[in-house]
Design a protein around this motif. Structure first.
Motif, PDB file in Angstrom:
ATOM      1  N   PRO A   1      -5.617   4.024  10.182  1.00 26.03           N
ATOM      2  CA  PRO A   1      -4.188   4.447   9.845  1.00 26.03           C
ATOM      3  C   PRO A   1      -2.909   3.599   8.841  1.00 26.03           C
ATOM      4  N   LYS A   2      -2.914   1.716   9.568  1.00 24.01           N
ATOM      5  CA  LYS A   2      -2.167   0.825   8.747  1.00 24.01           C
ATOM      6  C   LYS A   2      -2.826   0.684   7.687  1.00 24.01           C
ATOM      7  N   ILE A   3      -4.169   0.434   7.380  1.00 19.31           N
ATOM      8  CA  ILE A   3      -4.738  -0.076   6.038  1.00 19.31           C
ATOM      9  C   ILE A   3      -4.319   1.067   5.298  1.00 19.31           C
ATOM     10  N   LYS A   4      -4.737   1.944   5.108  1.00 17.99           N
ATOM     11  CA  LYS A   4      -4.048   3.220   4.716  1.00 17.99           C
ATOM     12  C   LYS A   4      -3.178   3.202   4.140  1.00 17.99           C
ATOM     13  N   ARG A   5      -2.086   3.097   4.617  1.00 14.61           N
ATOM     14  CA  ARG A   5      -1.450   2.825   4.137  1.00 14.61           C
ATOM     15  C   ARG A   5      -0.300   1.627   3.234  1.00 14.61           C
ATOM     16  N   ILE A   6      -0.952   0.874   3.166  1.00 11.42           N
ATOM     17  CA  ILE A   6      -1.508  -0.308   2.441  1.00 11.42           C
ATOM     18  C   ILE A   6      -2.683   0.075   1.122  1.00 11.42           C
ATOM     19  N   ILE A   7      -3.434   0.264   1.095  1.00 13.11           N
ATOM     20  CA  ILE A   7      -4.204   1.429   0.294  1.00 13.11           C
ATOM     21  C   ILE A   7      -3.484   1.554  -0.806  1.00 13.11           C
ATOM     22  N   ARG A   8      -2.758   2.952  -0.437  1.00 15.58           N
ATOM     23  CA  ARG A   8      -2.173   3.460  -1.402  1.00 15.58           C
ATOM     24  C   ARG A   8      -0.743   3.156  -1.586  1.00 15.58           C
TER      25      ARG A   8
ATOM     26  N   ILE B   1      -0.793  -0.267  -2.720  1.00 11.64           N
ATOM     27  CA  ILE B   1      -1.487  -0.810  -3.692  1.00 11.64           C
ATOM     28  C   ILE B   1      -1.760   0.156  -5.429  1.00 11.64           C
ATOM     29  N   ASN B   2      -2.336   1.555  -4.569  1.00 16.61           N
ATOM     30  CA  ASN B   2      -2.958   1.925  -5.750  1.00 16.61           C
ATOM     31  C   ASN B   2      -1.470   2.514  -6.544  1.00 16.61           C
ATOM     32  N   SER B   3      -0.062   3.044  -5.848  1.00  8.88           N
ATOM     33  CA  SER B   3       1.018   2.560  -6.343  1.00  8.88           C
ATOM     34  C   SER B   3       1.924   2.097  -7.024  1.00  8.88           C
ATOM     35  N   GLY B   4       0.777   0.996  -7.050  1.00 10.41           N
ATOM     36  CA  GLY B   4       1.825  -0.017  -7.351  1.00 10.41           C
ATOM     37  C   GLY B   4       2.342  -1.097  -7.111  1.00 10.41           C
TER      38      GLY B   4
ATOM     39  N   THR C   1       4.429  -4.058  -5.166  1.00 13.09           N
ATOM     40  CA  THR C   1       4.312  -5.429  -4.862  1.00 13.09           C
ATOM     41  C   THR C   1       4.072  -6.182  -3.849  1.00 13.09           C
ATOM     42  N   VAL C   2       3.047  -6.998  -3.331  1.00 19.14           N
ATOM     43  CA  VAL C   2       3.236  -7.228  -2.394  1.00 19.14           C
ATOM     44  C   VAL C   2       4.149  -7.469  -1.349  1.00 19.14           C
ATOM     45  N   ARG C   3       5.782  -7.781  -1.218  1.00 17.19           N
ATOM     46  CA  ARG C   3       6.703  -7.857  -0.823  1.00 17.19           C
ATOM     47  C   ARG C   3       6.775  -6.514  -0.160  1.00 17.19           C
ATOM     48  N   GLU C   4       6.682  -5.461  -1.539  1.00 14.26           N
ATOM     49  CA  GLU C   4       7.187  -4.261  -1.404  1.00 14.26           C
ATOM     50  C   GLU C   4       6.387  -3.845   0.227  1.00 14.26           C
ATOM     51  N   ILE C   5       4.759  -3.803  -0.395  1.00 14.59           N
ATOM     52  CA  ILE C   5       4.156  -3.170   0.872  1.00 14.59           C
ATOM     53  C   ILE C   5       4.319  -4.469   1.886  1.00 14.59           C
ATOM     54  N   ALA C   6       4.269  -5.065   2.122  1.00 13.75           N
ATOM     55  CA  ALA C   6       4.993  -5.618   3.531  1.00 13.75           C
ATOM     56  C   ALA C   6       5.655  -5.598   4.296  1.00 13.75           C
ATOM     57  N   GLU C   7       6.929  -5.162   3.184  1.00 14.00           N
ATOM     58  CA  GLU C   7       8.021  -4.547   4.385  1.00 14.00           C
ATOM     59  C   GLU C   7       7.427  -2.793   4.437  1.00 14.00           C
ATOM     60  N   ASN C   8       7.098  -2.218   3.115  1.00 15.99           N
ATOM     61  CA  ASN C   8       6.345  -1.085   3.964  1.00 15.99           C
ATOM     62  C   ASN C   8       6.604  -0.437   5.581  1.00 15.99           C
ATOM     63  N   ALA C   9       4.626  -2.049   5.320  1.00 13.34           N
ATOM     64  CA  ALA C   9       4.035  -1.558   6.394  1.00 13.34           C
ATOM     65  C   ALA C   9       4.089  -2.564   7.128  1.00 13.34           C
ATOM     66  N   ASN C  10       4.616  -2.923   7.402  1.00 14.59           N
ATOM     67  CA  ASN C  10       5.609  -4.100   8.393  1.00 14.59           C
ATOM     68  C   ASN C  10       4.746  -5.299   8.565  1.00 14.59           C
ATOM     69  N   CYS C  11       3.579  -5.493   7.728  1.00 20.19           N
ATOM     70  CA  CYS C  11       2.639  -6.382   8.026  1.00 20.19           C
ATOM     71  C   CYS C  11       3.066  -7.902   7.401  1.00 20.19           C
ATOM     72  N   SER C  12       1.954  -8.814   7.437  1.00 16.39           N
ATOM     73  CA  SER C  12       1.722  -9.929   6.601  1.00 16.39           C
ATOM     74  C   SER C  12       1.148 -10.390   5.397  1.00 16.39           C
ATOM     75  N   ASN C  13       1.489 -10.761   4.129  1.00 14.02           N
ATOM     76  CA  ASN C  13       1.513 -10.818   2.763  1.00 14.02           C
ATOM     77  C   ASN C  13      -0.393 -10.735   3.160  1.00 14.02           C
ATOM     78  N   THR C  14      -0.776 -11.964   4.317  1.00 16.56           N
ATOM     79  CA  THR C  14      -2.817 -12.179   4.396  1.00 16.56           C
ATOM     80  C   THR C  14      -3.133 -11.166   4.281  1.00 16.56           C
ATOM     81  N   THR C  15      -2.742 -10.031   4.939  1.00 13.99           N
ATOM     82  CA  THR C  15      -3.357  -8.525   5.163  1.00 13.99           C
ATOM     83  C   THR C  15      -3.627  -7.819   3.734  1.00 13.99           C
TER      84      THR C  15
END
Length: 210
Positions: free
Chosen positions: A168-175, A177-180, A182-196
């Motif tokens: 589920p979390k990875i699917k959210r990250i993929i969405r 990414i596909n929505s454009g 940034t890495v910083r915004e995705i990290a904040e939205n999904a509460n995950c590290s930049n590495t992930t």
């Protein structure tokens, strides 16, 4: 305060209300904010009461520098410290450590050589900690197996790329990414590290777009 104003923060932490943080809270002139948490170091820094305020400054693009008494104020272990250090450096936020005295960025924004060396040492220590944790897991599992108590997944068993990308979390990250985003915004939205996020991006290059 002007929402566009860059601020300099001093951060301290002690584990209990009874502990004295006076040693950390010394020479505080010139700081816009002084944040002092009294909580367990096992709590990730941005989940701590004052750490959340620091996170808000980061999200608003206001944090210029973060000064700490010692590097272990950033996390509970080498791995968590390393993750926070890398994140702030990628955001261009200066980290100033007083004991020992070093910082991640020079005045011109370039990576400090000594800091880079420290980061390399921390990475080695982090890898060593990972190996120790894995060894302890294996030992614990073997002991549990002998006692007939183990029911979990075997350590080092392979997880397929498909299984990973369907989480589920990875699917959210993929969405995102596909929505454009940034890495910083995705990290904040999904509460995950930049590495992930970078791992997901790398896998997507060899997989059909999901």
């Amino acid at each position: 305060m002007n929402s566009n104003k860059k601020v300099n923060v001093f951060y301290s932490r002690v584990s209990t209300l009874d502990q004295n943080d006076a040693r950390q809270l010394d020479n505080l002139s010139g700081f816009d904010f002084v944040f002092a948490d009294k909580c367990s170091g096992s709590i990730p820094i941005f989940d701590r009461p004052k750490g959340k305020q620091i996170r808000k400054l980061i999200d608003n693009g206001q944090l210029e520098s973060l000064t700490i008494h010692s590097i272990d104020r950033l996390g509970r272990d080498t791995l968590s410290v390393l993750d926070v250090w890398k994140q702030l450096t990628e955001y261009g936020i200066k980290i100033i450590c007083r004991n020992p005295s070093f910082q991640n960025l020079n005045e011109d924004g370039s990576i400090n050589i000594f800091s880079d060396l420290m980061l390399s040492i921390l990475s080695i220590m982090g890898d060593f900690e990972k190996k120790l944790i894995k060894e302890r897991q294996i030992e614990g599992i073997e002991k549990a197996k002998l006692e007939g108590k183990y029911t979990g997944r075997v350590v080092n068993s392979k997880e397929s790329v498909e299984q990973f990308l369907k989480k589920p979390k990875i699917k959210r990250i993929i969405r995102d990414i596909n929505s454009g985003y940034t890495v910083r915004e995705i990290a904040e939205n999904a509460n995950c590290s930049n590495t992930t996020i970078l791992k997901v991006k790398k896998l997507l290059l060899t997989k059909p777009k999901l």
